[in-house]
Design an enzyme around this catalytic site. Structure first.
Site, PDB file in Angstrom:
ATOM      1  N   LYS A  35     -10.417  -3.886  -4.533  1.00 28.84           N
ATOM      2  CA  LYS A  35     -11.158  -2.624  -4.674  1.00 28.84           C
ATOM      3  C   LYS A  35     -10.345  -1.585  -5.423  1.00 28.84           C
ATOM      4  CE  LYS A  35     -13.199  -3.090  -0.066  1.00 28.84           C
ATOM      5  NZ  LYS A  35     -13.010  -2.779   1.346  1.00 28.84           N
ATOM      6  N   LYS A  57      -4.948 -10.736  -7.059  1.00 29.68           N
ATOM      7  CA  LYS A  57      -6.148 -10.809  -6.214  1.00 29.68           C
ATOM      8  C   LYS A  57      -7.221  -9.822  -6.714  1.00 29.68           C
ATOM      9  CE  LYS A  57      -5.844  -8.316  -2.354  1.00 29.68           C
ATOM     10  NZ  LYS A  57      -5.658  -7.821  -1.005  1.00 29.68           N
ATOM     11  N   LYS A 115       0.818  -1.214   0.000  1.00 25.92           N
ATOM     12  CA  LYS A 115       0.000   0.000   0.000  1.00 25.92           C
ATOM     13  C   LYS A 115       0.852   1.264   0.000  1.00 25.92           C
ATOM     14  CE  LYS A 115      -4.384  -1.627   1.609  1.00 25.92           C
ATOM     15  NZ  LYS A 115      -5.489  -1.521   2.551  1.00 25.92           N
TER      16      LYS A 115
END
Ligand code: TYM
Length: 353
Positions: A218, A215, A122
């Site tokens: 979002k 994966k 992130k």
């Protein structure tokens, strides 16, 4: 006058999990987590949390955060969680989470957090510019779980490392304060449980529809990579039909899915939505055209997801009803977490009540 503290009590079985209100809830969130929250609610005491304080570890527009918080709560309810029987609330309404997170910041070691792969993903290349909150994200997650002394945590595969850290924190707390915990009346010395991750079910890791090695997420810039819970039947059909596949027909046997990530992902999604075994699905569709299988998957996905999406839209339209559910859930969550925090303060040696 010092009021003698009540003896510490042992923990009891309890389920806790959380979902971030950060945009599109997708099929991965549903199959890896929310669907399993529903399955657990009949047999267990469950606490389900919309983790808005985790969301702000990355910048969030305030009004969008409100909308997304209501939407996740709506998804919980639309998927079948009964907010009267179980607790649904948003994290920021219960201050025990932030308070315990601070204590855990002083228990967890920097070396432990340095190993967290989600932070590395992130924060990206510009790590110096990431928020301190993003770095400390896992200690807040440990606090979420342990403020309820929860014993079981249903999550997708990607949360495994955070759960291991939670267990490490619980263990170190119990170890560091073992004498004090015993002196306060808990003979086992185990104040916090070491929570078990429940990473089971047919789809603990749903992959992107555009790339079977990534994966479903979002934050993927392509909306075609995921099926959102609010997608209507047309959108679902388009995304499944456009989903990447390889040129071979589906195999007749499970072993034939090895090294075919896109095919494996679609079959796994079919299995999870239908409750059928992979082998039986391949028995029916193996050797046939991919398009026949995809048409059946569209029908299945629309049948299972459209009612959830419709109910979510209906619930989100009545913001005050959702807010009332979250308020009531927060009160009941506080009634569980506040006594735990009082005990933690007592263990730590903080004065006051
Ligand atoms: P979040 O909001 O990213 O995701 C919510 C849940 O969905 C699961 N999930 C998936 N499962 C299968 N396949 C996928 N592609 C997929 N993508 C997401 C996640 O594993 C998760 O279970 N850190 C957590 C939120 C959290 C939490 C907690 C969870 C905060 N505190 C305490 C459990 C207990 C997160 O970011 O989830």
């Amino acid at each position: 006058m010092t009021i003698p503290a009540a003896p510490l009590t042992p923990y009891r079985p309890r389920v806790f999990s959380g979902v971030q209100p950060t945009g599109n809830l997708h099929l991965g969130n549903y199959l890896g987590a929310i669907k399993r929250f529903v399955d657990l609610q009949d047999e267990h005491e469950c606490v389900y949390c919309v983790v808005d304080m985790h969301a702000i570890t990355l910048p969030q527009a305030p009004l969008e955060l409100r909308r997304a918080t209501r939407e996740v709560a709506a998804a919980f309810i639309a998927a079948g969680i009964d907010p009267k029987k179980q607790i649904i609330f948003n994290q920021s309404q219960v201050s025990a989470h932030a308070e315990l997170a601070w204590i855990f910041n002083c228990i967890a070691r920097i070396g432990w957090l340095n190993r967290m792969t989600q932070f590395k993903e992130k924060a990206g290349k510009d790590r110096e510019n990431a928020s301190v909150g993003l770095y400390a994200y896992p200690t807040l997650m440990a606090a979420d779980i342990l403020a309820y002394r929860a014993t079981h945590v249903p999550v997708g595969e990607d949360q495994k490392q955070h759960l291991e850290l939670t267990r490490d924190i619980a263990q170190k707390f119990n170890f560091d304060f073992a004498d004090r915990i015993r002196a306060l009346g808990l003979e086992s010395g185990e104040f916090f449980p070491l929570p078990e991750p429940l990473i089971a079910g047919p789809a603990p890791r749903v992959m992107s529809l555009r790339d079977g090695t990534k994966k479903m997420s979002k934050s993927d810039p392509s909306d075609y990579s995921r099926i959102n819970l609010t997608d209507d039947a047309d959108a679902i059909a388009q995304k499944v039909r456009k989903a990447k596949t390889d040129p071979e027909p589906l195999p007749g046997e499970v072993a034939g899915l090895a090294a075919r990530p896109e095919a494996e992902n679609l079959v796994t999604i079919f299995a999870a939505l239908s409750g059928r075994e992979t082998a039986s699905i391949l028995g029916e569709f193996g050797g046939g055209q991919f398009s026949t299988f995809k048409n059946a998957l569209v029908d299945l996905a629309v049948e299972k997801l459209s009612p959830i999406g419709e109910e979510m839209r209906r619930l989100v339209d009545d913001a005050s009803a959702i807010d009332a559910i979250l308020l009531d859930g927060a009160e009941r969550a506080r009634a569980l977490a506040d006594p735990v925090l009082r005990q933690v303060r007592e263990i730590m040696g903080f004065l006051g009540r």
